[in-house]
Design an enzyme around this catalytic site. Structure first.
Site, PDB file in Angstrom:
ATOM      1  N   HIS A   1      -4.262   0.414   8.134  1.00 13.84           N
ATOM      2  CA  HIS A   1      -4.735   0.168   6.772  1.00 13.84           C
ATOM      3  C   HIS A   1      -6.156  -0.407   6.725  1.00 13.84           C
ATOM      4  O   HIS A   1      -6.878  -0.216   5.745  1.00 13.84           O
ATOM      5  CB  HIS A   1      -3.758  -0.810   6.096  1.00 13.84           C
ATOM      6  CG  HIS A   1      -4.061  -1.137   4.668  1.00 13.84           C
ATOM      7  ND1 HIS A   1      -3.735  -0.289   3.627  1.00 13.84           N
ATOM      8  CD2 HIS A   1      -4.656  -2.216   4.095  1.00 13.84           C
ATOM      9  CE1 HIS A   1      -4.113  -0.838   2.472  1.00 13.84           C
ATOM     10  NE2 HIS A   1      -4.674  -2.009   2.721  1.00 13.84           N
TER      11      HIS A   1
ATOM     12  N   SER B   1      -9.017   4.010  -5.366  1.00 13.17           N
ATOM     13  CA  SER B   1      -8.121   2.955  -5.822  1.00 13.17           C
ATOM     14  C   SER B   1      -7.343   2.322  -4.683  1.00 13.17           C
ATOM     15  O   SER B   1      -6.531   1.441  -4.909  1.00 13.17           O
ATOM     16  CB  SER B   1      -7.161   3.497  -6.888  1.00 13.17           C
ATOM     17  OG  SER B   1      -6.599   4.713  -6.456  1.00 13.17           O
TER      18      SER B   1
ATOM     19  N   GLN C   1      -8.942  13.546   0.332  1.00 13.33           N
ATOM     20  CA  GLN C   1      -8.132  14.416  -0.502  1.00 13.33           C
ATOM     21  C   GLN C   1      -8.465  15.879  -0.261  1.00 13.33           C
ATOM     22  O   GLN C   1      -9.522  16.205   0.261  1.00 13.33           O
ATOM     23  CB  GLN C   1      -8.375  14.106  -1.983  1.00 13.33           C
ATOM     24  CG  GLN C   1      -7.970  12.709  -2.422  1.00 13.33           C
ATOM     25  CD  GLN C   1      -8.000  12.585  -3.942  1.00 13.33           C
ATOM     26  OE1 GLN C   1      -7.461  13.416  -4.661  1.00 13.33           O
ATOM     27  NE2 GLN C   1      -8.653  11.543  -4.434  1.00 13.33           N
TER      28      GLN C   1
ATOM     29  N   CYS D   1       0.840  -1.204   0.000  1.00 12.71           N
ATOM     30  CA  CYS D   1       0.000   0.000   0.000  1.00 12.71           C
ATOM     31  C   CYS D   1       0.870   1.247   0.000  1.00 12.71           C
ATOM     32  O   CYS D   1       1.726   1.409   0.872  1.00 12.71           O
ATOM     33  CB  CYS D   1      -0.914  -0.010   1.221  1.00 12.71           C
ATOM     34  SG  CYS D   1      -1.702   1.586   1.509  1.00 12.71           S
TER      35      CYS D   1
ATOM     36  N   CYS E   1       0.461   3.356   3.361  1.00  7.72           N
ATOM     37  CA  CYS E   1       0.863   2.865   4.678  1.00  7.72           C
ATOM     38  C   CYS E   1       2.183   3.504   5.117  1.00  7.72           C
ATOM     39  O   CYS E   1       3.013   3.879   4.286  1.00  7.72           O
ATOM     40  CB  CYS E   1       0.998   1.334   4.657  1.00  7.72           C
ATOM     41  SG  CYS E   1      -0.570   0.476   4.962  1.00  7.72           S
TER      42      CYS E   1
ATOM     43  N   HIS F   1      -6.919   1.966   1.977  1.00  7.05           N
ATOM     44  CA  HIS F   1      -6.360   2.662   3.147  1.00  7.05           C
ATOM     45  C   HIS F   1      -7.213   3.900   3.417  1.00  7.05           C
ATOM     46  O   HIS F   1      -7.473   4.678   2.506  1.00  7.05           O
ATOM     47  CB  HIS F   1      -4.900   3.051   2.877  1.00  7.05           C
ATOM     48  CG  HIS F   1      -4.165   3.453   4.118  1.00  7.05           C
ATOM     49  ND1 HIS F   1      -3.170   2.704   4.675  1.00  7.05           N
ATOM     50  CD2 HIS F   1      -4.330   4.515   4.948  1.00  7.05           C
ATOM     51  CE1 HIS F   1      -2.729   3.291   5.779  1.00  7.05           C
ATOM     52  NE2 HIS F   1      -3.435   4.394   5.961  1.00  7.05           N
TER      53      HIS F   1
ATOM     54  N   HIS G   1      -8.440   7.263   3.637  1.00  5.36           N
ATOM     55  CA  HIS G   1      -7.837   8.540   3.242  1.00  5.36           C
ATOM     56  C   HIS G   1      -8.832   9.428   2.513  1.00  5.36           C
ATOM     57  O   HIS G   1      -9.825   8.959   1.984  1.00  5.36           O
ATOM     58  CB  HIS G   1      -6.614   8.304   2.341  1.00  5.36           C
ATOM     59  CG  HIS G   1      -6.962   7.873   0.944  1.00  5.36           C
ATOM     60  ND1 HIS G   1      -7.402   6.594   0.635  1.00  5.36           N
ATOM     61  CD2 HIS G   1      -6.958   8.548  -0.228  1.00  5.36           C
ATOM     62  CE1 HIS G   1      -7.625   6.497  -0.668  1.00  5.36           C
ATOM     63  NE2 HIS G   1      -7.385   7.665  -1.220  1.00  5.36           N
TER      64      HIS G   1
ATOM     65  N   ASN H   1     -13.363   9.969  -1.398  1.00  7.29           N
ATOM     66  CA  ASN H   1     -14.000   8.953  -2.234  1.00  7.29           C
ATOM     67  C   ASN H   1     -13.792   7.626  -1.532  1.00  7.29           C
ATOM     68  O   ASN H   1     -12.663   7.217  -1.312  1.00  7.29           O
ATOM     69  CB  ASN H   1     -13.360   8.876  -3.623  1.00  7.29           C
ATOM     70  CG  ASN H   1     -13.635  10.106  -4.451  1.00  7.29           C
ATOM     71  OD1 ASN H   1     -14.708  10.689  -4.369  1.00  7.29           O
ATOM     72  ND2 ASN H   1     -12.658  10.507  -5.261  1.00  7.29           N
TER      73      ASN H   1
END
Ligand code: G1P
Ligand code: G1P
Lengths: 348, 348
Positions: A115, A163, A170, A52, A55, A166, A168, A155
């Site tokens: 993760h 994609s 933006q 990943c 990570c 993990h 996250h 997203n």
């Protein structure tokens, strides 16, 4: 001639934030579905995945190595949609070929070192740390002289173009105020100029009175299905007081926001007992240096699923060409979301 | 400070049909993709499928039997989003809870008796028969006193929410002018009132001069990638003369339209050598009984694929909350589409 009933008859509803109508077709929920279904893989992920690129301690595509971060970690997106460079440009105006360079910064925010987590599975205190970073980032990026708008979003799920599982989100910070935000602002401003109050403050008050579309409420925030919601389980978190942006949040308000996010996303996961996909993001005042008394902090959740973990709502032909359309009423969706537990199904 | 170059630098472009900006990030096409990929099944379908509810002679979900149709076949959608019933309604106006009943008719148009075909694989004369039916339907439905707008469209491919590969499109005819059409009309009208000419006629003339985004041209129509296109391979077919709607089409113009549709969709199929998914639909004057000198017939094609048959463009987080965004320039896409053969890869 039968008399109109919003649970049975097709109708249009007005969205005052975007000044547009949407089509509601309650009778259509009954149609059989023979089309595409989504994959749902519920494999247990490891707390650290050596492959990943988000990570801690791992090397990213561009060769950079992530630090051994413990909490929230922010870095510049390696494949951003914007660039910081200021370029030379001589404008030629034209009816049909208007174009202008756009500067900006794209960042990625890892919500946790772990993760395998997602927001609903994180502790409220740890989600609060994400909110802290949103506040810092909004302040830092919005403070740059060439940044007029800071879009914070997440997203979640493959079906939403994400994609990497993990946890996250933006940030896209840019030199212009983007189209949808500009439109929202125009309508907030029209209302504020006319009434001297915040559109969303007045709207939330009415919703609390009616209490038909409210999903969650705490000291500082309300989560509801907007009267004009487009996605089957679309919701909006709105601050009770008219807060223009994240900077004005108190410690306690940040904790309240973290808490309502946890509860809302937990209900989402409980709906189909899967990690519920969505795009979510914050709308707040632009950082263009102008006063924005019309703005009122809110967060949109746009989840694509319709009837099950496998069947999503397709916003296609008619919706792309003519008008957004939904197959269940916002009130029906609100009732379902309200009835779901605040305890995550995995902890049941 | 380097000087601006639209092939390398992020920029925004203006869409005069919708009066909004979009974000173009040409440098972003290089990013690796690790997200969701689409299934592509290219099995040969039979000419008649006993389980297809659109094939001639078969029984539909509601028990009705399709006739043994030979050419184009139209019927009322069994699970429509609209209903013909006129309902009693007493309006209460309110800032936040505006709602009104919507009447209408949903129809399905089978393009061919042959289950295994798609538009690019049909003969031009047979596509012309589809255009004939579009014309008749627009006239018939638009002629009803309670129908103000007739939306003709096609969702093609599973990824576009299409649940049946039998070649077919839809019509949603309704009592209001839907949001996106109303917005387009507003901008066409603004231009027409100011200049006394059609926005799209003037635009197409300029595009023909520049010849950078034109994909196809025949006597009566042009197919191009709009300067402000959002989807990676978005295109628009525009009539050269200012035709307000399908009724005004001559036999020859209908043939020209059929022919350019065949060529454009053939290029689409040839791009990744698969049956290319898209949503397509016609924008033309509403049937609200008012004069519409501002209108100019055009047809939009919104295909979701980005880099390959498996990788689509996700219009998610930033795009849903802030602004449409694309990763290649319209000129790059136009060049690729232009270079592709007009002969279908299956006939190669
Ligand atoms: O009418 P269909 O093909 O069953 O349904 C499809 O097209 C409609 C019109 O664009 C959409 O509302 C649906 O979400 C989509 O699945
Ligand atoms: O930035 P990511 O996660 O690679 O990409 C995802 O989110 C972006 C912002 O909403 C979209 O532009 C992309 O289409 C989507 O795949």
């Amino acid at each position: 001639k039968s008399s109109f009933n919003q649970k049975d008859h097709p109708h249009r509803r007005y969205n005052p934030l975007l000044d547009e109508w949407i089509l509601v077709s309650p009778q259509r929920a009954k149609r059989p579905w023979q089309g595409q279904t989504e994959k749902t893989s519920e494999e247990q992920l490891p707390a650290h995945d050596p492959n990943c690129y988000l990570c801690s301690g791992n090397v990213r595509v561009n060769g950079e190595k992530n630090p051994d971060y413990k909490g929230v970690y922010v870095f510049d997106n390696d494949f951003g949609s914007l660039m910081k460079d200021d370029v030379e440009f001589s404008e030629e105006s034209s009816d049909f070929f208007s174009l202008k360079p756009e500067r900006g910064i794209n960042r990625v925010i890892c919500f946790s070192k772990n993760h395998s987590l997602t927001l609903p599975e994180m502790e409220v205190d740890d989600i609060k740390k994400v909110v802290d970073v949103w506040q810092q980032q909004y302040k830092e990026l919005g403070g740059l002289d060439y940044i007029s708008h800071v879009q914070i979003f997440e997203n979640k799920g493959q079906v939403m173009g994400c994609s990497n599982p993990h946890p996250h989100g933006q940030i896209w910070a840019q030199s212009s105020v983007p189209s949808i935000v500009a439109k929202t602002q125009e309508n907030l401003k029209k209302y504020f100029d006319k009434n001297g109050t915040s559109l969303l403050e007045d709207y939330v008050k009415k919703e609390l009175e009616i209490n038909e579309r409210i999903i969650l409420e705490n000291e500082d925030f309300v989560a509801l299905v907007p009267f004009w919601a487009v996605w089957p389980y679309e919701t909006m978190i709105v601050s009770k007081r008219k807060i223009e942006n994240l900077i004005e949040f108190s410690e306690n308000e940040k904790l309240s926001l973290a808490s309502i996010i946890k509860d809302l996303t937990t209900k989402y996961d409980n709906l189909f007992e899967i990690s519920f996909p969505y795009s979510a993001g914050i709308h707040q005042s632009p950082t263009d240096g102008k006063p924005h008394p019309e703005w009122h902090f809110h967060m949109h959740f746009y989840p694509p699923l319709l009837r099950s973990a496998e069947v999503k709502k397709f916003m296609v032909g008619y919706e792309m060409l003519a008008e957004a359309q939904r197959d269940v009423t916002p009130e029906q969706s609100a009732e379902i979301l309200k009835s779901l537990s605040n305890t995550h199904y995995k902890c049941g």
